[in-house]
Design an enzyme around this catalytic site. Structure first.
Site, PDB file in Angstrom:
ATOM      1  N   TYR A   1       0.796  -1.230   0.000  1.00 13.01           N
ATOM      2  CA  TYR A   1       0.000   0.000   0.000  1.00 13.01           C
ATOM      3  C   TYR A   1       0.828   1.280   0.000  1.00 13.01           C
ATOM      4  O   TYR A   1       0.719   2.085  -0.917  1.00 13.01           O
ATOM      5  CB  TYR A   1      -0.953   0.013   1.207  1.00 13.01           C
ATOM      6  CG  TYR A   1      -1.961  -1.097   1.145  1.00 13.01           C
ATOM      7  CD1 TYR A   1      -2.941  -1.108   0.144  1.00 13.01           C
ATOM      8  CD2 TYR A   1      -1.936  -2.158   2.039  1.00 13.01           C
ATOM      9  CE1 TYR A   1      -3.861  -2.132   0.051  1.00 13.01           C
ATOM     10  CE2 TYR A   1      -2.852  -3.192   1.950  1.00 13.01           C
ATOM     11  CZ  TYR A   1      -3.811  -3.173   0.956  1.00 13.01           C
ATOM     12  OH  TYR A   1      -4.708  -4.199   0.858  1.00 13.01           O
TER      13      TYR A   1
ATOM     14  N   PRO B   1     -11.338  -0.974  -1.825  1.00 13.57           N
ATOM     15  CA  PRO B   1     -12.514  -1.801  -2.108  1.00 13.57           C
ATOM     16  C   PRO B   1     -13.777  -1.117  -1.589  1.00 13.57           C
ATOM     17  O   PRO B   1     -13.698  -0.202  -0.759  1.00 13.57           O
ATOM     18  CB  PRO B   1     -12.229  -3.081  -1.313  1.00 13.57           C
ATOM     19  CG  PRO B   1     -11.342  -2.656  -0.203  1.00 13.57           C
ATOM     20  CD  PRO B   1     -10.589  -1.451  -0.662  1.00 13.57           C
TER      21      PRO B   1
ATOM     22  N   HIS C   1      -7.729   0.833   2.130  1.00 11.98           N
ATOM     23  CA  HIS C   1      -7.433  -0.569   2.418  1.00 11.98           C
ATOM     24  C   HIS C   1      -6.215  -0.804   3.322  1.00 11.98           C
ATOM     25  O   HIS C   1      -6.053  -1.890   3.878  1.00 11.98           O
ATOM     26  CB  HIS C   1      -7.190  -1.268   1.071  1.00 11.98           C
ATOM     27  CG  HIS C   1      -7.548  -2.714   1.044  1.00 11.98           C
ATOM     28  ND1 HIS C   1      -7.629  -3.492   2.178  1.00 11.98           N
ATOM     29  CD2 HIS C   1      -7.861  -3.539   0.020  1.00 11.98           C
ATOM     30  CE1 HIS C   1      -7.961  -4.727   1.829  1.00 11.98           C
ATOM     31  NE2 HIS C   1      -8.111  -4.782   0.529  1.00 11.98           N
TER      32      HIS C   1
ATOM     33  N   SER D   1     -10.423 -12.562  -4.820  1.00 14.73           N
ATOM     34  CA  SER D   1     -10.631 -12.586  -3.376  1.00 14.73           C
ATOM     35  C   SER D   1     -12.029 -13.072  -3.048  1.00 14.73           C
ATOM     36  O   SER D   1     -12.992 -12.678  -3.710  1.00 14.73           O
ATOM     37  CB  SER D   1     -10.449 -11.174  -2.847  1.00 14.73           C
ATOM     38  OG  SER D   1     -10.388 -11.196  -1.474  1.00 14.73           O
ATOM     39  N   GLN D   2     -12.093 -13.921  -2.045  1.00 15.21           N
ATOM     40  CA  GLN D   2     -13.416 -14.320  -1.569  1.00 15.21           C
ATOM     41  C   GLN D   2     -13.840 -13.348  -0.475  1.00 15.21           C
ATOM     42  O   GLN D   2     -13.132 -13.194   0.520  1.00 15.21           O
ATOM     43  CB  GLN D   2     -13.389 -15.748  -0.987  1.00 15.21           C
ATOM     44  CG  GLN D   2     -14.759 -16.166  -0.525  1.00 15.21           C
ATOM     45  CD  GLN D   2     -14.843 -17.460   0.271  1.00 15.21           C
ATOM     46  OE1 GLN D   2     -15.621 -17.542   1.218  1.00 15.21           O
ATOM     47  NE2 GLN D   2     -14.081 -18.466  -0.091  1.00 15.21           N
TER      48      GLN D   2
HETATM   49  N1  COA Z   1     -15.888 -31.148   1.334  1.00 19.69           N
HETATM   50  C1  COA Z   1     -16.972 -30.589   1.877  1.00 19.69           C
HETATM   51  N2  COA Z   1     -16.983 -29.334   2.422  1.00 19.69           N
HETATM   52  C2  COA Z   1     -15.826 -28.642   2.388  1.00 19.69           C
HETATM   53  C3  COA Z   1     -14.650 -29.170   1.810  1.00 19.69           C
HETATM   54  C4  COA Z   1     -14.712 -30.505   1.271  1.00 19.69           C
HETATM   55  N3  COA Z   1     -13.660 -31.080   0.733  1.00 19.69           N
HETATM   56  N4  COA Z   1     -13.671 -28.267   1.927  1.00 19.69           N
HETATM   57  C5  COA Z   1     -14.202 -27.189   2.551  1.00 19.69           C
HETATM   58  N5  COA Z   1     -15.502 -27.420   2.839  1.00 19.69           N
HETATM   59  C6  COA Z   1     -16.441 -26.541   3.539  1.00 19.69           C
HETATM   60  C7  COA Z   1     -15.790 -25.902   4.762  1.00 19.69           C
HETATM   61  O1  COA Z   1     -15.886 -26.732   5.887  1.00 19.69           O
HETATM   62  C8  COA Z   1     -16.583 -24.631   4.909  1.00 19.69           C
HETATM   63  O2  COA Z   1     -17.805 -24.938   5.526  1.00 19.69           O
HETATM   64  P1  COA Z   1     -18.707 -23.798   6.252  1.00 19.69           P
HETATM   65  O3  COA Z   1     -19.323 -22.981   5.167  1.00 19.69           O
HETATM   66  O4  COA Z   1     -19.691 -24.602   6.993  1.00 19.69           O
HETATM   67  O5  COA Z   1     -17.761 -23.020   7.128  1.00 19.69           O
HETATM   68  C9  COA Z   1     -16.894 -24.239   3.483  1.00 19.69           C
HETATM   69  O6  COA Z   1     -16.765 -25.442   2.715  1.00 19.69           O
HETATM   70  C10 COA Z   1     -15.960 -23.184   2.929  1.00 19.69           C
HETATM   71  O7  COA Z   1     -14.624 -23.664   2.930  1.00 19.69           O
HETATM   72  P2  COA Z   1     -13.636 -23.328   1.727  1.00 19.69           P
HETATM   73  O8  COA Z   1     -14.419 -23.106   0.491  1.00 19.69           O
HETATM   74  O9  COA Z   1     -12.577 -24.372   1.681  1.00 19.69           O
HETATM   75  O10 COA Z   1     -13.051 -21.937   2.034  1.00 19.69           O
HETATM   76  P3  COA Z   1     -12.637 -21.188   3.349  1.00 19.69           P
HETATM   77  O11 COA Z   1     -13.872 -20.688   4.019  1.00 19.69           O
HETATM   78  O12 COA Z   1     -11.701 -22.003   4.142  1.00 19.69           O
HETATM   79  O13 COA Z   1     -11.910 -19.943   2.720  1.00 19.69           O
HETATM   80  C11 COA Z   1     -10.034 -18.629   2.132  1.00 19.69           C
HETATM   81  C12 COA Z   1     -10.652 -20.033   2.132  1.00 19.69           C
HETATM   82  C13 COA Z   1      -8.653 -18.684   1.539  1.00 19.69           C
HETATM   83  C14 COA Z   1     -10.920 -17.695   1.307  1.00 19.69           C
HETATM   84  C15 COA Z   1     -10.000 -18.151   3.617  1.00 19.69           C
HETATM   85  O14 COA Z   1      -9.149 -18.977   4.372  1.00 19.69           O
HETATM   86  C16 COA Z   1      -9.485 -16.761   3.763  1.00 19.69           C
HETATM   87  O15 COA Z   1      -8.307 -16.550   3.948  1.00 19.69           O
HETATM   88  N6  COA Z   1     -10.381 -15.753   3.719  1.00 19.69           N
HETATM   89  C17 COA Z   1      -9.988 -14.380   3.790  1.00 19.69           C
HETATM   90  C18 COA Z   1      -9.943 -13.801   2.415  1.00 19.69           C
HETATM   91  C19 COA Z   1      -9.733 -12.315   2.482  1.00 19.69           C
HETATM   92  O16 COA Z   1      -8.873 -11.851   3.179  1.00 19.69           O
HETATM   93  N7  COA Z   1     -10.580 -11.603   1.746  1.00 19.69           N
HETATM   94  C20 COA Z   1     -10.589 -10.174   1.785  1.00 19.69           C
HETATM   95  C21 COA Z   1      -9.451  -9.566   1.077  1.00 19.69           C
HETATM   96  S1  COA Z   1      -9.566  -7.838   1.160  1.00 19.69           S
END
Ligand code: COA
Length: 667
Positions: free
Chosen positions: A96, A109, A335, A546-547
């Site tokens: 940044y 954002p 940000h 990004s998610q």
């Molecule tokens: N089978 C069935 N379910 C599964 C699975 C599998 N193999 N793998 C994951 N899941 C489920 C998880 O248990 C979770 O369940 P929930 O909705 O009940 O909590 C769900 O699916 C989502 O998991 P997943 O898709 O693997 O993603 P995550 O939530 O772990 O997210 C990241 C991954 C990288 C996005 C997250 O760790 C992260 O860092 N988020 C922050 C992003 C960020 O900073 N964004 C803003 C930027 S400004």
């Protein structure tokens, strides 16, 4: 206002983590060999064989026993012993503060609220008063340190997360500098003390005290003050130039205009009030546009330029709540102080607060004892006018250049993916790779933000989604005979594995940055590994993804980070996924609408592949998941119809029938 140094942060850290007996671990420094191996692996899909061989030599020399890599690694380990987080300052600067790009679109954002239906201008002020009231409630949670601790969800769920970013929401300010900006912070206090917000209306800035005589203003008082401001802003004789436009310029340009502004004491006072405010509330004029998801996203990102609400902003301030009289509302966020997830948590609190305590206000007080809000005054020299017109031109160019497409993919969502026993996030990332490959016939360096808030002062690491396995899958999708489902699983597993590395602090971007920066601290010549073209290619994030999931009706979006790139923010829900794809019109390489359409088609193909595979494994001889073509690549035209819903329904019915028959015969 003190510079945000380590001290105040540590104080917050002690409270947010240690006070609940859960001191967070420090971010580890990965082993040098692991990082170099992974770095080479991430380069494979991005480079030609010749480029790769060249880079392999450079990386091997860097990592050789007794070589430069080992020296830098030792220094980095020493640094990590003396700090809560060895990468924090390096990262903040690189990501940044040293970035000279203008904040709107390129860096800030936004959250976009559902359109509001204001029947009269006072309704929008009432909405603003209600929102400010919620913000003050939220701030008191922060001031009394009552915010509940966050815990990780999804992969490796359950660990506590660092809360430090929350404490910067209403206390920090990004000060522009000629070479580098500074993130400054104010100490907050438990006692209500004189506090103010800045209300922007018709490009004018007003100081609105929200704590008067040690008392927080209630919603009726807030509405009264907002009503007064709106009337003051209407007066054309008193209108001053739209100084906020200067903050939308490149950071070096804004630093220069700020230097000029600072010569006048009137301007110094105005700047001081803005820099010390809690947040901005921007009361926007109607844009005159149809308020679709896409147009609201664009308006939130740039305000519509100088002719609309582009000057009704102050981009240095982390939180700007935008309330348009036409119902276009949301939040613009600077940000550097915190991540989108923290912004979402805060905003969701506000929207839930507003939903949970409906405003019963009828009207503003006709007479008020409250001191009137103050208009900020500016003294503008011809030099400032010149800066203003240049900033406005640049913003208008940016407005014309933004190509945005907000698209709800409603064929399926997280639940379908989970049923395939796949990580929804990894699946969506692989779909983004497929879309890019279909558009361009290659993969490109991709950034996915992964939170590292499991660690002290943790911000983000990068998940490099353009894996060799993703390349294997996207190629397989174009190939009649290849094992598509196997490739899909391999791609998703590789993505999930990388995600786990990233969130546990073992990925490579922060480590490589640390090694590069420590070499600079030691005044060494830039190591070859960081001068290599491969390093430049790998840091040109053509796909910036990004998610940002939400639990209330709103969405996040942002712009691309390179001229020929895409910004792709997605919000997975149980039965749909919202994609916000951005790019620049002046790039011949990109087109957001085309990308979104091809992404949609790829997602349908991936679903069909899974469904056919399930049918195969359930004994349906007509399945043959891997032997079907999955759409054409690169040369395919947008007119080609997508896989029909009817086809999917028939397959699903067949699968259900087969399962029923199987169950019946085993009884
Ligand atoms: N089978 C069935 N379910 C599964 C699975 C599998 N193999 N793998 C994951 N899941 C489920 C998880 O248990 C979770 O369940 P929930 O909705 O009940 O909590 C769900 O699916 C989502 O998991 P997943 O898709 O693997 O993603 P995550 O939530 O772990 O997210 C990241 C991954 C990288 C996005 C997250 O760790 C992260 O860092 N988020 C922050 C992003 C960020 O900073 N964004 C803003 C930027 S400004």
């Amino acid at each position: 206002m003190p510079v945000l140094d380590r001290e105040p942060d540590r104080k917050l850290m002690r409270f947010s983590c240690s006070s609940v007996g859960q001191a967070l671990p420090k971010l580890p420094v990965p082993a040098l060999g692991d990082t170099l191996d992974l770095y080479l692996r991430t380069l494979r899909p991005l480079l030609t064989e010749e480029q790769y061989q060249e880079t392999l030599k450079i990386v091997t020399t860097f990592g050789a026993p007794g070589g430069l890599g080992e020296l830098l690694q030792r220094r980095l380990l020493e640094r990590s012993e003396n700090r809560a987080n060895w990468v924090y300052d390096y990262w903040l600067n690189d990501m940044y503060l040293a970035n000279r790009m203008a904040l709107p679109i390129n860096s800030s954002p936004v959250m976009v609220f559902p359109p509001q239906h204001f029947r009269a201008p006072i309704d929008s002020l009432r909405f603003a008063a209600h929102l400010i009231s919620g913000m003050l409630e939220y701030k008191s949670l922060l001031d009394t340190r009552s915010l509940p601790l966050d815990y990780a969800r999804g992969q490796l769920a359950g660990t506590p997360l660092c809360m430090e970013q929350y404490y910067r929401l209403f206390t920090s300010y990004r000060l522009p500098g000629p070479q580098r900006d500074t993130l400054v912070a104010q100490q907050s206090s438990v006692m209500p003390e004189p506090e103010h917000i800045i209300v922007a209306c018709r490009n004018q800035f007003f100081v609105m005290d929200v704590v008067i005589n040690f008392r927080r203003l209630n919603e009726r008082d807030l509405l009264t003050q907002l009503d007064r401001i709106s009337k003051m802003a209407d007066s054309e004789e008193e209108r001053l130039p739209p100084i906020g436009l200067l903050t939308s310029d490149g950071r070096t340009e804004w630093a220069e205009s700020r230097r000029v502004l600072m010569k006048e004491s009137t301007n110094r006072d105005a700047l001081d009030m803005i820099e010390r405010c809690l947040c901005l509330v921007c009361l926007d004029q109607s844009s005159g546009l149809d308020l679709t998801d896409t147009s609201r996203a664009k308006l939130m990102l740039h305000g519509g330029g100088g002719a609309k609400n582009g000057g009704n902003r102050w981009y240095d301030k982390p939180m700007q709540f935008v309330i348009g009289s036409d119902g276009c509302c949301g939040v613009v966020c600077e940000h550097s102080a915190f991540e989108g997830i923290v912004l979402v948590q805060c905003t969701e609190y506000l929207l839930k607060y507003m939903r949970g305590s409906p405003s019963k206000l009828v009207r503003a007080a006709s007479v008020s004892e409250l001191p009137a809000p103050r208009r900020l005054r500016w003294k503008c020299t011809p030099e400032i006018h010149k800066h203003l017109s240049s900033s406005e031109d640049k913003l208008n160019r940016q407005v014309r250049n933004l190509d945005m497409d907000v698209h709800k993919f409603h064929e399926y969502g997280k639940e379908f993916i989970k049923k395939q026993k796949m990580s929804p996030d990894a699946y969506i990332q692989v779909a983004l790779q497929l879309a890019y490959y279909k558009c361009h016939g290659r993969l490109v360096s991709t950034y996915e933000s992964a939170s590292i808030r499991r660690f002290q002062e943790g911000r983000v690491e990068n998940i490099r989604s353009a894996t060799a396995e993703a390349l294997g899958f996207v190629r397989a999708m174009a190939d009649l005979k290849s094992k598509k489902m196997e490739r899909l699983r391999a791609a998703i597993n590789a993505q999930t594995k990388y995600t786990v590395l990233a969130i546990t602090g073992k990925a490579i971007d922060n480590h490589l940055l640390g090694l590069r920066e420590i070499a600079q601290d030691l005044k060494l010549e830039k190591p070859e590994i960081f001068k290599d073209t491969a390093f430049l290619i790998s840091n040109q994030f053509i796909l910036s993804t990004s998610q940002v999931p939400t639990t209330v009706d709103m969405f996040c979006c942002y712009g691309p980070v390179v001229p020929d790139g895409y910004g792709a923010c997605y919000n997975p829900q149980s039965d749909h996924v919202l994609f916000c794809v951005s790019s620049f019109r002046d790039s011949p390489q990109t087109c957001s609408e085309e990308f979104v359409q091809i992404l949609e088609r790829g997602l349908l193909e991936m679903r069909d592949l899974c469904v056919r595979h399930n049918a195969d494994t359930n004994g349906n001889p007509s399945g043959k998941a891997d032997e079907r073509p999955s759409g054409n690549y690169k040369e395919e035209t947008l007119e080609r119809p997508v896989q029909s819903q009817a086809y999917f329904n028939i397959v699903q019915i067949l699968v259900s029938l087969m399962m029923l028959l199987c169950n019946h015969s085993t009884k």
